[in-house]
Design an enzyme around this catalytic site. Structure first.
Site, mmCIF file in Angstrom:
data_model
loop_
_atom_site.group_PDB
_atom_site.id
_atom_site.type_symbol
_atom_site.label_atom_id
_atom_site.label_comp_id
_atom_site.label_asym_id
_atom_site.label_seq_id
_atom_site.Cartn_x
_atom_site.Cartn_y
_atom_site.Cartn_z
ATOM 1 N N ASN A 1 0.811 -1.216 0.000
ATOM 2 C CA ASN A 1 0.000 0.000 0.000
ATOM 3 C C ASN A 1 0.846 1.269 0.000
ATOM 4 O OD1 ASN A 1 -2.389 -1.633 0.309
ATOM 5 N ND2 ASN A 1 -1.730 -1.932 2.421
ATOM 6 N N HIS B 1 3.015 2.238 2.167
ATOM 7 C CA HIS B 1 3.225 2.779 3.501
ATOM 8 C C HIS B 1 4.262 1.933 4.226
ATOM 9 C CE1 HIS B 1 -0.871 4.478 2.713
ATOM 10 N NE2 HIS B 1 -0.316 5.522 3.296
ATOM 11 N N CYS C 1 3.661 6.994 9.135
ATOM 12 C CA CYS C 1 5.010 7.357 8.724
ATOM 13 C C CYS C 1 5.132 7.129 7.222
ATOM 14 C CB CYS C 1 6.036 6.519 9.476
ATOM 15 S SG CYS C 1 7.743 6.947 9.093
#
Length: 367
Positions: free
Chosen positions: A266, A268, A303
């Site tokens: 994804n 991330h 993050c």
């Protein structure tokens, strides 16, 4: 906002796999889920679903007729007979073993994530990395991790076979939880347990959303009818509050940067990466003489791949104030349980990403 992760709500070494899974198109009062298998049939019934709904099980990696992929045929995992939990077995590989010649905590967390994803796939949820239901995809909703607690009583070595069981269930009106039990397949010994809490977030706005009745009905049919917990004990460590670490921290590693390999499907930073960052600021003398026994993480902020992260660690002393600072007015200057508090923050702004607690036990033969 909270960090987005994969593997959300939705064995024995038997290798039978679920074949064609059929969900009734109309659920009125009672819901029946059937799963034809090579050596058995899984069925689950729920009387709590009162509206018509349809859950499609044809996923991206299966053909239109729902035939098994080669990976599914070879996978040593399956739904259990009641269809409400999933078990899978794994051989610990050499690349998953660390300096103590046993599997690392990151390797165990990755296996837990794998089992969670495979469970979601086995009941027909999406395989796009979000494990979302039909309604969630229509509304662009995803699951995000709120809290994770892992306890390891014995680390498996290279070549050992572990069996991991997982299941999910409702957690109030705002989220769900997923639990795991890890066993040594050779003798059935429980060598680890874990639990996690998840909340729902809009994929575009990144705002948290209440779990709607429509979404709840889609996944509750695959959940235990009565609450089942990996940690049924009262006052277990998974419930313990984590205070914010006081600064200046006793130990730190500054300017940690996500690698490309840390990004999940994804785009991330994967949740297992946070475990590694937390451990980066542990004092070396503890790493050399102890092994991680428990880790609890609370996720506060996402993050991104271009962020820089500071990892801070301090010992949590006996007598620390639970609702105040991490060291407070300590009643003792020793740390007999080797317990530590952790804090991950963005390097530039100081904004909190994650806070955590770890406990460590002495390695055999170490002074």
């Amino acid at each position: 906002m909270l960090r987005s992760h994969v593997a959300a709500p939705s064995g024995a070494a038997s290798s039978w796999q679920c074949g064609r899974r059929r969900l009734s198109n109309a659920w009125r009062g009672a819901t029946v889920v059937t799963c034809d298998a090579r050596v058995g049939r899984v069925s689950a019934a729920s009387s709590s679903v009162a509206k018509e709904m349809e859950v499609t099980h044809v996923t991206e990696n299966r053909g239109a007729r729902g035939e098994l992929t080669l990976g599914e045929k070879l996978r040593l995992g399956s739904l259990l007979e009641d269809g409400l939990s999933y078990k899978e077995s794994f051989v610990v590989r050499c690349c998953e073993v660390g300096i103590n010649k046993t599997a690392t905590i990151e390797a165990i967390a990755n296996l837990m994530q794998e089992v969670g994803c495979n469970h979601a796939q086995s009941v027909g949820f999406s395989t796009d990395g979000f494990a979302t239901t039909t309604t969630m995809r229509k509304l662009r909703l995803i699951w995000v991790t709120n809290r994770m607690h892992i306890e390891v009583y014995k680390y498996p070595a290279w070549g050992d076979v572990v069996e991991i069981e997982t299941w999910c269930q409702s957690e109030g009106r705002i989220g769900t939880r997923r639990d795991w039990i890890i066993k040594d397949l050779s003798n059935g010994e429980v060598i680890g347990r874990a639990t996690s809490k998840w909340v729902m977030m809009h994929q575009d706005t990144r705002k948290l959303q209440r779990v709607s009745d429509d979404v709840r009905e889609e996944y509750l049919v695959f959940c235990p009818r009565t609450p089942r917990y990996a940690f049924p004990e009262e006052d277990n460590g998974s419930l313990k509050k984590i205070p914010k670490l006081d600064e200046p921290a006793e130990h730190s590693r500054l300017g940690l940067v996500p690698r490309r390999a840390d990004l999940d499907m994804n785009q991330h930073v994967n949740n297992v990466t946070y475990i590694g960052w937390v451990l980066e600021s542990m004092p070396q003398d503890i790493i050399d003489t102890h092994e991680l026994e428990t880790i609890t993480l609370e996720y506060r902020r996402e993050c991104q791949h271009d962020d820089s992260v500071d990892s801070l660690t301090s010992a949590e002393y006996e007598g620390a104030l639970e609702n105040g600072s991490s060291n407070g007015v300590a009643l003792s200057t020793i740390n007999p349980n080797q317990q530590f508090l952790h804090f991950l923050r963005l390097s530039g702004t100081g904004l909190e990403i994650n806070r955590g607690r770890t406990t460590w036990r002495k390695l055999k033969g170490k002074k």
